[in-house]
Scaffold this motif. Structure first.
Motif, mmCIF file in Angstrom:
data_model
loop_
_atom_site.group_PDB
_atom_site.id
_atom_site.type_symbol
_atom_site.label_atom_id
_atom_site.label_comp_id
_atom_site.label_asym_id
_atom_site.label_seq_id
_atom_site.Cartn_x
_atom_site.Cartn_y
_atom_site.Cartn_z
ATOM 1 N N SER A 1 70.873 87.347 24.055
ATOM 2 C CA SER A 1 70.560 86.989 25.439
ATOM 3 C C SER A 1 70.247 88.203 26.323
ATOM 4 C CB SER A 1 71.727 86.199 26.043
ATOM 5 O OG SER A 1 72.887 86.994 26.109
ATOM 6 N N LEU A 2 70.227 89.396 25.758
ATOM 7 C CA LEU A 2 70.019 90.597 26.565
ATOM 8 C C LEU A 2 68.652 90.592 27.242
ATOM 9 C CD1 LEU A 2 71.159 93.269 27.581
ATOM 10 C CD2 LEU A 2 70.223 94.353 25.551
ATOM 11 N N SER A 3 67.614 90.279 26.503
ATOM 12 C CA SER A 3 66.266 90.257 27.067
ATOM 13 C C SER A 3 66.160 89.255 28.210
ATOM 14 C CB SER A 3 65.255 89.916 25.974
ATOM 15 O OG SER A 3 63.973 89.763 26.515
ATOM 16 N N ASP A 4 66.692 88.047 27.997
ATOM 17 C CA ASP A 4 66.650 87.023 29.041
ATOM 18 C C ASP A 4 67.464 87.435 30.258
ATOM 19 O OD1 ASP A 4 65.032 85.381 27.479
ATOM 20 O OD2 ASP A 4 66.752 84.389 26.561
ATOM 21 N N SER A 5 68.598 88.084 30.019
ATOM 22 C CA SER A 5 69.442 88.538 31.134
ATOM 23 C C SER A 5 68.719 89.594 31.962
ATOM 24 C CB SER A 5 70.755 89.111 30.609
ATOM 25 O OG SER A 5 71.495 88.119 29.947
ATOM 26 N N LEU A 6 68.059 90.528 31.297
ATOM 27 C CA LEU A 6 67.340 91.571 32.027
ATOM 28 C C LEU A 6 66.130 91.006 32.758
ATOM 29 C CD1 LEU A 6 67.645 94.609 29.643
ATOM 30 C CD2 LEU A 6 68.838 94.196 31.773
ATOM 31 N N GLU A 7 65.517 89.989 32.197
ATOM 32 C CA GLU A 7 64.417 89.328 32.896
ATOM 33 C C GLU A 7 64.937 88.668 34.175
ATOM 34 O OE1 GLU A 7 60.773 86.236 32.009
ATOM 35 O OE2 GLU A 7 62.079 86.855 30.378
ATOM 36 N N LEU A 8 66.100 88.050 34.090
ATOM 37 C CA LEU A 8 66.722 87.441 35.259
ATOM 38 C C LEU A 8 67.067 88.502 36.307
ATOM 39 C CD1 LEU A 8 67.879 84.891 36.620
ATOM 40 C CD2 LEU A 8 70.035 85.438 35.519
ATOM 41 N N ILE A 9 67.563 89.636 35.854
ATOM 42 C CA ILE A 9 67.862 90.735 36.778
ATOM 43 C C ILE A 9 66.606 91.099 37.561
ATOM 44 C CG2 ILE A 9 68.391 93.210 36.911
ATOM 45 C CD1 ILE A 9 70.371 92.735 34.594
ATOM 46 N N GLY A 10 65.488 91.128 36.867
ATOM 47 C CA GLY A 10 64.220 91.463 37.518
ATOM 48 C C GLY A 10 63.839 90.502 38.624
ATOM 49 N N GLN A 11 64.324 89.283 38.547
ATOM 50 C CA GLN A 11 63.990 88.261 39.540
ATOM 51 C C GLN A 11 64.945 88.260 40.731
ATOM 52 O OE1 GLN A 11 64.123 84.705 37.211
ATOM 53 N NE2 GLN A 11 62.427 85.327 35.911
ATOM 54 N N GLN A 12 66.053 88.955 40.639
ATOM 55 C CA GLN A 12 67.099 88.923 41.675
ATOM 56 C C GLN A 12 66.963 90.109 42.625
ATOM 57 O OE1 GLN A 12 68.998 86.225 41.921
ATOM 58 N NE2 GLN A 12 67.981 85.448 40.098
ATOM 59 N N THR A 13 65.954 90.077 43.460
ATOM 60 C CA THR A 13 65.670 91.196 44.360
ATOM 61 C C THR A 13 66.833 91.497 45.291
ATOM 62 O OG1 THR A 13 63.343 90.608 44.269
ATOM 63 C CG2 THR A 13 64.016 92.088 46.036
ATOM 64 N N ASP A 14 67.467 90.461 45.846
ATOM 65 C CA ASP A 14 68.551 90.704 46.797
ATOM 66 C C ASP A 14 69.733 91.400 46.140
ATOM 67 O OD1 ASP A 14 68.832 88.340 45.334
ATOM 68 O OD2 ASP A 14 70.163 87.437 46.819
ATOM 69 N N ILE A 15 70.065 90.999 44.924
ATOM 70 C CA ILE A 15 71.184 91.632 44.226
ATOM 71 C C ILE A 15 70.811 93.058 43.822
ATOM 72 C CG2 ILE A 15 72.651 91.556 42.175
ATOM 73 C CD1 ILE A 15 72.584 88.541 42.354
ATOM 74 N N LYS A 16 69.591 93.261 43.339
ATOM 75 C CA LYS A 16 69.167 94.615 42.973
ATOM 76 C C LYS A 16 69.221 95.541 44.179
ATOM 77 C CE LYS A 16 65.172 93.683 41.208
ATOM 78 N NZ LYS A 16 63.861 93.802 40.577
ATOM 79 N N CYS A 17 68.785 95.053 45.332
ATOM 80 C CA CYS A 17 68.797 95.886 46.536
ATOM 81 C C CYS A 17 70.220 96.244 46.959
ATOM 82 C CB CYS A 17 68.078 95.173 47.679
ATOM 83 S SG CYS A 17 66.297 95.068 47.432
ATOM 84 N N ALA A 18 71.158 95.351 46.696
ATOM 85 C CA ALA A 18 72.550 95.614 47.075
ATOM 86 C C ALA A 18 73.211 96.652 46.175
ATOM 87 C CB ALA A 18 73.351 94.308 47.033
ATOM 88 N N TYR A 19 72.750 96.775 44.939
ATOM 89 C CA TYR A 19 73.430 97.646 43.982
ATOM 90 C C TYR A 19 72.650 98.896 43.581
ATOM 91 C CZ TYR A 19 77.105 94.239 43.252
ATOM 92 O OH TYR A 19 78.169 93.404 43.431
ATOM 93 N N TYR A 20 71.349 98.901 43.802
ATOM 94 C CA TYR A 20 70.537 100.006 43.314
ATOM 95 C C TYR A 20 69.769 100.681 44.441
ATOM 96 C CZ TYR A 20 71.552 98.460 38.616
ATOM 97 O OH TYR A 20 72.212 98.123 37.464
ATOM 98 N N GLU A 21 69.610 101.988 44.313
ATOM 99 C CA GLU A 21 68.809 102.768 45.250
ATOM 100 C C GLU A 21 67.342 102.365 45.117
ATOM 101 O OE1 GLU A 21 69.944 105.060 47.426
ATOM 102 O OE2 GLU A 21 71.999 104.655 46.788
ATOM 103 N N PRO A 22 66.542 102.580 46.162
ATOM 104 C CA PRO A 22 65.121 102.207 46.097
ATOM 105 C C PRO A 22 64.350 102.876 44.958
ATOM 106 C CG PRO A 22 65.752 102.663 48.358
ATOM 107 C CD PRO A 22 66.932 103.041 47.493
ATOM 108 N N THR A 23 64.802 104.039 44.506
ATOM 109 C CA THR A 23 64.094 104.751 43.438
ATOM 110 C C THR A 23 64.595 104.392 42.039
ATOM 111 O OG1 THR A 23 65.629 106.594 43.682
ATOM 112 C CG2 THR A 23 63.553 106.717 44.919
ATOM 113 N N ALA A 24 65.544 103.482 41.945
ATOM 114 C CA ALA A 24 66.132 103.120 40.643
ATOM 115 C C ALA A 24 65.118 102.410 39.753
ATOM 116 C CB ALA A 24 67.352 102.231 40.845
ATOM 117 N N PHE A 25 65.284 102.604 38.478
ATOM 118 C CA PHE A 25 64.424 102.009 37.462
ATOM 119 C C PHE A 25 64.285 100.493 37.643
ATOM 120 C CE2 PHE A 25 64.195 100.003 33.235
ATOM 121 C CZ PHE A 25 63.006 100.547 32.774
ATOM 122 N N LEU A 26 65.397 99.799 37.834
ATOM 123 C CA LEU A 26 65.356 98.337 37.966
ATOM 124 C C LEU A 26 64.703 97.866 39.254
ATOM 125 C CD1 LEU A 26 68.805 97.232 36.530
ATOM 126 C CD2 LEU A 26 66.547 96.844 35.549
#
Length: 109
Positions: free
Chosen positions: A55-80
Motif C-alpha cells: 500500500s506504500l504507492s497508494d499511500s504516497l499518492e494520497l499524500i500528494g492529494q492532501q495539500t492542506d496536510i502537506k502545508c501544515a507539516y512541510y516547508e514550501p521547498t520540501a520534496f512532497l
C-alpha cells in the motif's frame, strides 16, 4: 500539531478510502507503545508495513492529494510540496508491488 513524520502519518491514514485503510498506523501505535519507539522508528515501521501490505504507492499518492496536510507539516521547498516531482514517486513505487516483503523475525520491523 506535531512536527515529526509520524504525526503526519497519523493524520493521513484516516483520510484514506476504505479500500486503502490497512490499519497500519494502528498496528504501529500498538508496537510503539509496548516498545516505546521514537517517532522516526514508528515512521520506518509504517513504511515497512506499507511495503508488506503493498500500500506504500497508494499511500504516497494520497499524500500528494492532501495539500492542506502537506502545508501544515512541510516547508514550501520540501520534496512532497513540489507537485511535479512528488507525482513521479507513486508510479515508481508501484513497480515494487510484485515483490514480496515480509517482516523479519522478532516482530513488526
Amino acid at each position: 500539531q506535531g512536527s515529526h513524520v509520524w504525526d503526519f502519518l497519523e493524520h493521513l491514514e484516516p483520510l484514506m478510502p476504505p479500500a486503502l485503510q490497512t490499519e497500519t498506523v494502528e498496528r504501529v501505535k500498538g508496537w510503539g507503545r509496548t516498545r516505546q519507539l521514537p517517532s522516526a522508528e514508528r515512521a520506518r515501521l509504517w513504511i515497512k508495513l506499507s511495503l508488506t501490505t503493498r500500500s506504500l504507492s497508494d499511500s504516497l499518492e494520497l499524500i500528494g492529494q492532501q495539500t492542506d496536510i502537506k502545508c501544515a507539516y512541510y516547508e514550501p521547498t520540501a520534496f512532497l510540496r513540489n507537485e511535479s516531482v512528488a507525482s513521479l514517486v507513486p508510479p515508481l513505487l508501484s513497480t515494487l508491488a510484485h515483490l514480496e516483503f515480509r517482516p523479519t523475525k522478532g516482530g513488526g520491523g
